[in-house]
Design a protein around this motif. Sequence first.
Motif, mmCIF file in Angstrom:
data_model
loop_
_atom_site.group_PDB
_atom_site.id
_atom_site.type_symbol
_atom_site.label_atom_id
_atom_site.label_comp_id
_atom_site.label_asym_id
_atom_site.label_seq_id
_atom_site.Cartn_x
_atom_site.Cartn_y
_atom_site.Cartn_z
ATOM 1 N N GLU A 390 0.853 -1.205 0.000
ATOM 2 C CA GLU A 390 0.000 0.000 0.000
ATOM 3 C C GLU A 390 0.887 1.253 0.000
ATOM 4 O O GLU A 390 0.667 2.196 -0.743
ATOM 5 C CB GLU A 390 -0.931 0.042 1.230
ATOM 6 C CG GLU A 390 -2.057 -0.977 1.224
ATOM 7 C CD GLU A 390 -1.555 -2.414 1.344
ATOM 8 O OE1 GLU A 390 -0.583 -2.648 2.115
ATOM 9 O OE2 GLU A 390 -2.102 -3.293 0.659
ATOM 10 N N ARG A 391 1.892 1.241 0.884
ATOM 11 C CA ARG A 391 2.772 2.416 0.967
ATOM 12 C C ARG A 391 3.577 2.581 -0.338
ATOM 13 O O ARG A 391 3.773 3.700 -0.816
ATOM 14 C CB ARG A 391 3.708 2.273 2.188
ATOM 15 C CG ARG A 391 4.688 3.413 2.371
ATOM 16 C CD ARG A 391 4.017 4.774 2.569
ATOM 17 N NE ARG A 391 4.990 5.853 2.592
ATOM 18 C CZ ARG A 391 4.724 7.137 2.350
ATOM 19 N NH1 ARG A 391 3.470 7.522 2.096
ATOM 20 N NH2 ARG A 391 5.666 8.035 2.397
ATOM 21 N N ASN A 393 2.576 1.800 -3.310
ATOM 22 C CA ASN A 393 1.659 2.405 -4.282
ATOM 23 C C ASN A 393 1.444 3.886 -3.995
ATOM 24 O O ASN A 393 1.302 4.697 -4.910
ATOM 25 C CB ASN A 393 0.321 1.647 -4.298
ATOM 26 C CG ASN A 393 0.502 0.274 -4.933
ATOM 27 O OD1 ASN A 393 1.395 0.079 -5.755
ATOM 28 N ND2 ASN A 393 -0.317 -0.684 -4.528
ATOM 29 N N GLU A 394 1.424 4.237 -2.705
ATOM 30 C CA GLU A 394 1.272 5.639 -2.306
ATOM 31 C C GLU A 394 2.493 6.458 -2.780
ATOM 32 O O GLU A 394 2.360 7.574 -3.290
ATOM 33 C CB GLU A 394 1.151 5.669 -0.764
ATOM 34 C CG GLU A 394 1.162 7.034 -0.111
ATOM 35 C CD GLU A 394 -0.118 7.822 -0.348
ATOM 36 O OE1 GLU A 394 -1.045 7.257 -0.959
ATOM 37 O OE2 GLU A 394 -0.161 8.999 0.054
ATOM 38 N N ARG A 397 2.161 7.019 -6.400
ATOM 39 C CA ARG A 397 1.148 8.059 -6.662
ATOM 40 C C ARG A 397 1.729 9.457 -6.388
ATOM 41 O O ARG A 397 1.525 10.390 -7.161
ATOM 42 C CB ARG A 397 -0.095 7.809 -5.785
ATOM 43 C CG ARG A 397 -1.324 8.611 -6.229
ATOM 44 C CD ARG A 397 -2.479 8.459 -5.276
ATOM 45 N NE ARG A 397 -2.171 8.815 -3.908
ATOM 46 C CZ ARG A 397 -1.985 10.054 -3.458
ATOM 47 N NH1 ARG A 397 -2.081 11.072 -4.271
ATOM 48 N NH2 ARG A 397 -1.710 10.287 -2.183
#
Length: 468
Positions: A390-391, A393-394, A397
């Motif tokens: 998740e991090r 992907n963050e 982004r």
Amino acid sequence: MSALEALKKDLDGLQIEDNPQIVKQKSRDFFWYSPVLKGQLDHVTGDLVVTPKSEAELIQVLKACYAHDIPVTTRGTGTGNYGQAMPLAGGVVLSMTAMDRVKEIRPGVVVAEAGAIVSKIDEATRAHSGQELRLHPSTARTATIGGFIAGGSGGVGSINWGGLRDLGNVIRLRVLTMEAEPKVLEMTGEDLHKVMHAYGTNGIITEVEMPLTAAYDWVDVLVGFDDFMDAAVFGDALGNQDGLLVKEIAPIAAPLPHDYFLRHQKFIRKDQSVVVCMVAPFAMDAFAAFTRRFKAAEMLYRSDMASEADLKSLPPAYELAWNHTTLRGLRVDPSITYLQVLYPFPTQIEGVRRMTELLGDEVPGHLEFVRFDGKITCFGLPIVRYTTEERLNEIIRLHEDNGCPIFNPHRYTLEEGGMKQTDAVQLAFKREADPKGLLNPGKMIAWENPDFDFSSNKLFLFPGLHRD
Ligand code: FAD
């Protein structure tokens, strides 16, 4: 008789390996750089490795695989990073390593078989007439030239010559199609883009014709800075020096050089960022003068003044750069991973500054200055101190929101790792050259699922990703 048994019978007399342990080993590449791909691909293996010694044997392999509907995944030496050379649907791993002859050298040009190791080509052209390839991956000592063209993008020398995709950096490719009767195609000019960086999904490259440039005994230099942004500005200015011949410029943020470059560690303080350079020997005086213009710069190491012992024990500077920086990092700290970023011209330095301020030591910087569409700018291969997907992907982004596109090294498909859209030219050529879709299945989404919506942010999952 199973299809595989029938295939083996058809290939009697060729070099075949079916020992499951060896086949699994030859079915892997450097996918494990990515914690995401490691989870998805770790189980992947082919059924057989076939190593043809000539184009005639290779045609025999393709005809037999076509007849028995067996997938074929071409392999150079498996130094790709994204599972590119991994046989997601099993079948034959086609090793090109025995087709490794350097066939012809003339002024400005070399012709070699696709399985030739990149540094062996340079050795031959240097010995013949003091020439070398314009650009090579930092894996030059292990990778094949065919694998570089089918899976790589650029590297050492790209500061002068741009990337493989630039017209003129590949002259001609000889390519086999995957049909009942494989065709032999000679491709040049715009046609080259049909098969370059296509991961072997639409043809097998058997021979390459590449341009050469003058070879030098490049001097490896490390320049130290207390501040990474000073190193980045130095790299940018060096890349823009019109008369100073360099082959490599890579600023790398502290504490990575000290912590990861173990054999060079004695030259580097822990809090020092370093610019890794390769400079033509005759340009060293000019390089030293240029470096003195930067008050913060400190020449830490130059191979033309190194001791015999250092010269023997230190790896070449290019094996500190490109994805070797990441490799050296993974050896010290297996929990890290990396990203591939473009900092677009003309705001590359602002882009680097913004991301450095935003992410700090969670994503320490590593830049590679290159010529890109005629302008000097930089790619980034920053290290990521990985915590969760998740991090990660963050972090991706955040780069994209700040105008720094990511070429995602945590995806095994051409599109998701690249431009996130169908490459119509490569797809159209696959329809012609591989009508049964047997070449490296699962890597071209446009073939597997023409309706895939790249804007949905959904992951493509290849249904054939086979598990035993
Ligand atoms: P493989 O990994 O075996 O294959 C790569 C892709 O090409 C696969 O999809 C395979 O199916 C296909 N393929 C191989 N041979 C053929 C053929 N004859 N015909 C059709 N398809 C074929 N890449 C860069 O661009 N620049 C770098 O500086 C760089 N540095 C790296 C550093 C490290 C430490 C590592 C691990 C990787 C690096 N890479 C780099 C990625 C990789 O090393 C290069 O792209 C390399 O040139 C691949 O060559 P290979 O023979 O290992 O190809």
